[in-house]
Design a protein around this motif. Structure first.
Motif, PDB file in Angstrom:
ATOM      1  N   LEU A 205      30.990   9.336  98.476  1.00 29.35           N
ATOM      2  CA  LEU A 205      31.177   7.905  99.082  1.00 29.35           C
ATOM      3  C   LEU A 205      29.877   7.889 100.106  1.00 29.35           C
ATOM      4  CD1 LEU A 205      32.618   5.400  99.859  1.00 29.35           C
ATOM      5  CD2 LEU A 205      34.050   6.789 101.530  1.00 29.35           C
ATOM      6  N   ILE A 206      29.266   6.755  99.802  1.00 33.84           N
ATOM      7  CA  ILE A 206      28.224   6.365 100.614  1.00 33.84           C
ATOM      8  C   ILE A 206      28.721   5.159 101.429  1.00 33.84           C
ATOM      9  CG2 ILE A 206      25.865   5.721 100.528  1.00 33.84           C
ATOM     10  CD1 ILE A 206      25.293   6.939  98.066  1.00 33.84           C
ATOM     11  N   LEU A 207      28.926   5.121 102.759  1.00 32.06           N
ATOM     12  CA  LEU A 207      29.383   4.132 103.509  1.00 32.06           C
ATOM     13  C   LEU A 207      28.251   3.663 104.452  1.00 32.06           C
ATOM     14  CD1 LEU A 207      31.925   2.585 104.021  1.00 32.06           C
ATOM     15  CD2 LEU A 207      32.329   4.573 105.815  1.00 32.06           C
ATOM     16  N   GLY A 208      28.352   2.150 104.747  1.00 33.06           N
ATOM     17  CA  GLY A 208      27.230   1.843 105.584  1.00 33.06           C
ATOM     18  C   GLY A 208      27.618   1.985 107.029  1.00 33.06           C
ATOM     19  N   ALA A 209      26.662   2.438 107.779  1.00 34.13           N
ATOM     20  CA  ALA A 209      26.980   2.810 109.302  1.00 34.13           C
ATOM     21  C   ALA A 209      27.691   1.438 109.896  1.00 34.13           C
ATOM     22  CB  ALA A 209      25.673   3.031 109.960  1.00 34.13           C
ATOM     23  N   SER A 210      27.486   0.171 109.684  1.00 31.85           N
ATOM     24  CA  SER A 210      28.151  -0.789 110.365  1.00 31.85           C
ATOM     25  C   SER A 210      29.566  -0.956 109.806  1.00 31.85           C
ATOM     26  CB  SER A 210      27.186  -2.227 109.787  1.00 31.85           C
ATOM     27  OG  SER A 210      27.453  -2.147 108.335  1.00 31.85           O
ATOM     28  N   GLU A 211      30.011  -0.623 108.513  1.00 34.91           N
ATOM     29  CA  GLU A 211      31.266  -0.454 108.270  1.00 34.91           C
ATOM     30  C   GLU A 211      32.153   0.635 108.924  1.00 34.91           C
ATOM     31  OE1 GLU A 211      34.950  -0.895 106.610  1.00 34.91           O
ATOM     32  OE2 GLU A 211      33.521  -2.363 106.848  1.00 34.91           O
ATOM     33  N   TYR A 212      31.292   1.792 108.972  1.00 33.66           N
ATOM     34  CA  TYR A 212      31.903   2.908 109.655  1.00 33.66           C
ATOM     35  C   TYR A 212      32.220   2.618 111.202  1.00 33.66           C
ATOM     36  CZ  TYR A 212      32.272   7.566 111.505  1.00 33.66           C
ATOM     37  OH  TYR A 212      32.564   8.706 112.213  1.00 33.66           O
TER      38      TYR A 212
END
Length: 412
Positions: A205-212
């Motif tokens: 899973l590659i998650l955007g830092a903004s969403e994290y």
């Protein structure tokens, strides 16, 4: 721009975009032949208009000539830029040569280049169509001249055969090979239910830092609701820091792309999904060589609600240890009796409210009968009827039960 329109005022025409010399000529015509009062007889007023038009005739001819000069200058400048940038079309250089050698204008130069190219390529002479009756036919003459300059001999019956045998075929232009044949992460398709399930330890899973940080979509909350998600590898993509692992337990520092590439390669992933903003996807595209090449590579897109629905499809394909279910696209339909879905030989449908409370779900086989006598690969018996309490979970429960049946075995 002036508030009142006075056609005899030069500034009025300049304010409306006319060049200075045009504005003076138009204003002079209006001062010499102004409009007559409204009470003047019609034929007298029309005669005044014709006089003013006759005075402006030379200006209209000048405007047409200036427009033609601007068109030709723009076209020649465009071809000059193409040649300077390394154009491989010999007709571009031929247009400039026709202007320099023969003094042709744009239309004649294009015709000369076409005729010259046809002669050198071994083609028949096909001059352009004739212009309007009474106008000089300059393009056909330029084409014929270019055809002759290219080695064509229209009076020779063997001319085409001779030139076709000696025609020079240029080598194809060599194009640099792309750095990678696989699509960039921003070009990956959206998650669906068609790919095969994958174990959680083989999913990335590659998650955007903004969403994290913000949790706007609620990706981690949805992920933590599934059993076995702890085995999933999570990477964050940040516009400034780039791609890095969420967990620091592996000892890979942020920015060490070589170590991260080697770590991801050893994990043997089969399923990757990326959820990020457009700016973060642009940063992820630059880090694409770090990512492994897997069987399924997807990304969410569009609105937040659509991304949540797409991520649910990705989560549903996650397989925990000991879990077995079928892959494939479920064909959903909304019949009068309620929602139904089909996968393989099985059909699941909503059977209405339960007797006491809840909602009934029934799985039927190819004969339309309740699918009884089926067991999972581990020997657990499956019951064709299921009762759920929350109707908002109807589709998810139906899909889960249907996939279990599609992967089950019938005994007896």
């Amino acid at each position: 721009m002036t508030e009142t329109f006075d056609p005899a005022d030069v500034a009025c025409w300049i304010a409306r975009g006319r060049p200075s010399h045009h504005a003076h000529a138009i204003a002079d015509a209006w001062r010499a032949f102004p409009d007559l009062p409204i009470g003047t007889p019609l034929d007298v007023r029309m005669a005044r208009t014709r006089e003013r038009t006759a005075m402006l005739k030379s200006l209209h001819e000048q405007i047409a000539q200036e427009g033609e000069q601007h068109r030709q200058a723009t076209n020649f400048a465009f071809v000059e830029r193409k040649v300077a940038e390394g154009s491989t079309d010999s007709r571009d250089a031929g247009i400039l040569r026709a202007r320099a050698v023969h003094g042709y204008d744009w239309d004649e130069a294009v015709a000369w280049a076409a005729g010259n190219y046809a002669a050198r390529a071994g083609w028949e002479a096909r001059p352009p169509s004739r212009t309007r009756l009474g106008e000089p036919d300059l393009r056909r003459g330029a084409y014929n001249q270019g055809f002759l300059d290219g080695g064509g001999r229209p009076d020779d019956i063997f001319d085409v055969a001779r030139r076709s045998l000696t025609a020079f075929t240029p080598e194809p232009t060599k194009v640099a090979s792309p750095p990678s044949s696989r699509p960039l992460p921003s070009q990956w398709p959206s998650p669906g239910d068609l790919p095969a399930p994958a174990s959680w330890h083989r999913r990335l899973l590659i998650l955007g830092a903004s969403e994290y940080r913000a949790g706007t979509i609620g990706i981690l909350t949805m992920l933590h609701e599934r059993s076995g998600h702890e085995e999933t590898t999570i990477c964050l993509i940040d516009v400034e820091r780039g791609l890095y692992l969420l967990s620091d337990a592996n000892g890979i520092a942020s920015g060490d792309d070589d170590a991260l590439r080697e770590y991801l390669r050893q994990r043997d992933y089969t399923d990757i999904v990326a959820i990020a903003s457009e700016a973060e996807f642009a940063r992820l595209d630059s880090a694409a060589p770090v990512l492994p090449l897997t069987r399924t590579m997807e990304r969410t897109r569009n609105s937040l609600l659509q991304q949540r629905a797409q991520f649910r499809l990705w989560i549903a394909r996650g397989r925990s240890p000991g879990e077995q279910f079928a892959a494939g696209h479920i064909r959903w339909s909304k019949m009068a009796a309620g929602l139904s879905g089909r996968l393989g030989d099985f059909t699941v449908r909503y059977a209405g409210p339960a007797r006491l409370r809840g909602h009934r779900i029934i799985v039927e086989d190819a004969d339309g009968m309740p699918a009884s006598g089926y067991r999972t690969a581990h020997g657990r018996a499956l019951h064709p009827e299921l009762v759920i309490g929350n109707k908002s979970h109807l589709r998810a429960a139906m899909a889960g039960l249907l996939r279990q049946y599609a992967a089950a075995l019938r005994l007896g």
